[in-house]
Design an enzyme around this catalytic site. Structure first.
Site, mmCIF file in Angstrom:
data_model
loop_
_atom_site.group_PDB
_atom_site.id
_atom_site.type_symbol
_atom_site.label_atom_id
_atom_site.label_comp_id
_atom_site.label_asym_id
_atom_site.label_seq_id
_atom_site.Cartn_x
_atom_site.Cartn_y
_atom_site.Cartn_z
ATOM 1 N N GLU A 80 30.213 -141.018 -27.753
ATOM 2 C CA GLU A 80 29.209 -139.965 -27.893
ATOM 3 C C GLU A 80 29.321 -138.936 -26.771
ATOM 4 O O GLU A 80 29.256 -137.720 -27.014
ATOM 5 C CB GLU A 80 27.799 -140.563 -27.879
ATOM 6 C CG GLU A 80 27.500 -141.479 -29.047
ATOM 7 C CD GLU A 80 27.817 -142.944 -28.765
ATOM 8 O OE1 GLU A 80 27.150 -143.812 -29.334
ATOM 9 O OE2 GLU A 80 28.735 -143.204 -27.962
ATOM 10 N N ARG A 85 31.410 -133.671 -24.402
ATOM 11 C CA ARG A 85 32.209 -132.967 -23.396
ATOM 12 C C ARG A 85 33.351 -132.194 -24.067
ATOM 13 O O ARG A 85 33.670 -131.061 -23.684
ATOM 14 C CB ARG A 85 32.783 -133.953 -22.369
ATOM 15 C CG ARG A 85 31.754 -134.588 -21.454
ATOM 16 C CD ARG A 85 32.421 -135.274 -20.265
ATOM 17 N NE ARG A 85 33.000 -134.310 -19.349
ATOM 18 C CZ ARG A 85 32.333 -133.701 -18.359
ATOM 19 N NH1 ARG A 85 31.050 -133.946 -18.185
ATOM 20 N NH2 ARG A 85 32.947 -132.859 -17.552
ATOM 21 N N CYS A 192 23.860 -144.136 -23.854
ATOM 22 C CA CYS A 192 24.016 -143.002 -24.772
ATOM 23 C C CYS A 192 22.684 -142.632 -25.407
ATOM 24 O O CYS A 192 22.417 -141.455 -25.677
ATOM 25 C CB CYS A 192 25.048 -143.326 -25.836
ATOM 26 S SG CYS A 192 26.731 -143.460 -25.183
ATOM 27 N N LYS A 195 21.008 -140.388 -22.828
ATOM 28 C CA LYS A 195 21.658 -139.080 -22.691
ATOM 29 C C LYS A 195 21.437 -138.223 -23.931
ATOM 30 O O LYS A 195 21.256 -137.002 -23.819
ATOM 31 C CB LYS A 195 23.147 -139.267 -22.406
ATOM 32 C CG LYS A 195 23.419 -139.837 -21.014
ATOM 33 C CD LYS A 195 24.906 -139.934 -20.706
ATOM 34 C CE LYS A 195 25.135 -140.404 -19.268
ATOM 35 N NZ LYS A 195 26.570 -140.475 -18.909
#
Length: 398
Positions: A80, A85, A192, A195
């Site tokens: 993820e 990114r 994750c 985030k």
């Protein structure tokens, strides 16, 4: 007729299928078939959906290694996070295309605004995950995999443990670190689930890229997961305005930031290298140590231990195009080509990465993050130690 969730999933899976075997989990000599999580970012425009970035991966850098990363080692390459990114790198490369005079279907010039680029009107972004995001959203799945549900019995009042991983099952709605084996080096990398929850407030745009691209229109519209990986209670608690993010609903901050919760979509489509799929076809399975990153702008990398496969950790030639050093290089180059942007140019010419992140142009974003962590994502511990590097220590990848 395929559902929207199926279209999103299939667009990511179709791009993954095109990758060469060297970028996919392997069948080991000892008979073990590898499995790996997959994530992707999908663009919707009108009736068309297209995957523009994807990644596989399931590891992160131990906290003890962060101070030695020097901006060239990725901290977190769970699928993820690496997909996001890679998407941010894709956006910068789309901006570069605009500057060269080429067209972009995603970004446009943002005339007269603080950031020189913006997401085009009518664009929606979707995210696909082949596994439930680690952390709070997957706690029910973790519980169901236990042979003994005893750890879920509330032990009574007491302090919440410091960034637990898979442990302390009775504690729900809390910030967790990436799960790992008990004998693995300690990490402070947030799960994750945490985030992605934060991304509902800051958008898909990362801090560095937000100096160039406005977050407006860059929020995740739908998070799609396989039906087998969705638990309504877990996803609602982790992400929705009815769960731990409830005190942020109706929050609209400056500079186009707001709490924009994504919808959850489920699909019957399964990834061929998911743990479930591999379990059905092989007697012995193992997690893959390999991460892969791909984008529609030409990124194609294999990542091992946070650097390009085949390179030693710390070797500048092993720097992924998504690492801090390389992202900073490209962002600085773009800023230098944007006319009459002295504040932007100055920000990206900071002496160190620390100076860039502390620039006044990122103040609004920093406040959004601080408020979100204070109100909803309590217990967030910063994974610090890799900001003091200088850009001159990097080698250009072109």
């Amino acid at each position: 007729m395929a559902s929207k969730a199926d279209l999103i999933a299939n667009s990511v899976l179709a791009e993954f299928d095109k990758l060469p075997p060297k970028r996919k989990p392997s069948h080991r000599g000892n008979g073990h078939q590898e499995w790996v999580p997959l994530s992707g970012i999908v663009v919707e425009h009108g009736d068309h959906v297209r995957c523009v970035a994807l990644a596989t991966g399931m590891k992160c850098l131990p906290a003890s290694k962060i101070p030695h990363a020097n901006g060239i080692v990725l901290h977190d390459w769970h699928a993820e996070i690496l997909a996001i990114r890679t998407f941010n790198r894709f956006l910068l490369e789309e901006c570069a295309s605009l500057i060269r005079g080429d067209d972009s279907h995603i970004v446009d010039f943002n005339t007269g605004a603080e950031q020189p680029f913006k997401i085009k009107d009518g664009i929606k972004f979707h995210m696909y995950c082949s596994e439930a995001p680690c952390g709070d959203a997957s706690m029910e799945l973790s519980m169901s995999s236990q042979t003994d549900a005893t750890p879920w019995t509330d032990p009574g009042p007491g302090p919440i443990p410091l960034l637990p991983g898979r442990a302390d099952f009775s504690q729900l709605g809390i910030v967790r670190r990436k799960p790992s084996r008990r004998d693995a080096p300690a990490t402070l990398s947030k799960s994750c689930s945490d985030k992605l929850a934060l991304k509902q407030c800051t958008s898909l745009i990362s801090g560095l890229v937000s100096l160039l691209v406005s977050p407006r229109g860059a929020y995740i519209d739908t998070l799609t997961v396989p039906e087998s990986q969705h638990t309504e209670s877990g996803f609602r608690r982790a992400f929705s305005k009815d769960g731990r993010m409830k005190n942020l609903q109706n929050n609209i901050w400056s500079d186009d930031y707001a709490f924009r919760p994504f919808q959850i979509g489920t699909t019957s489509v399964e990834f061929a290298y998911s743990k479930r799929s591999v379990t059905h076809t092989a007697e012995k399975i193992s997690p893959s140590p390999l991460a892969t990153a791909w984008s529609a702008s030409g990124i194609a990398e294999n990542i091992v231990n946070g650097v390009i496969q085949g390179r030693k950790v710390g070797d500048p030639k092993g720097a992924s195009r998504m690492c801090r050093q390389q992202m900073w290089l490209l962002a600085q180059s773009l800023a230098d080509q944007c006319n009459n942007r002295p504040s932007l140019t100055a920000a990206l010419h900071g002496a160190t990465y620390t100076h860039v992140k502390a620039d006044a142009l990122l103040q609004s974003r920093g406040q959004v993050i601080a408020i979100t962590q204070l109100v909803a994502l309590k217990g967030w511990i910063k994974n610090s130690g890799d900001t003091g590097f200088q850009l001159g220590q990097a080698q250009r990848m072109e």
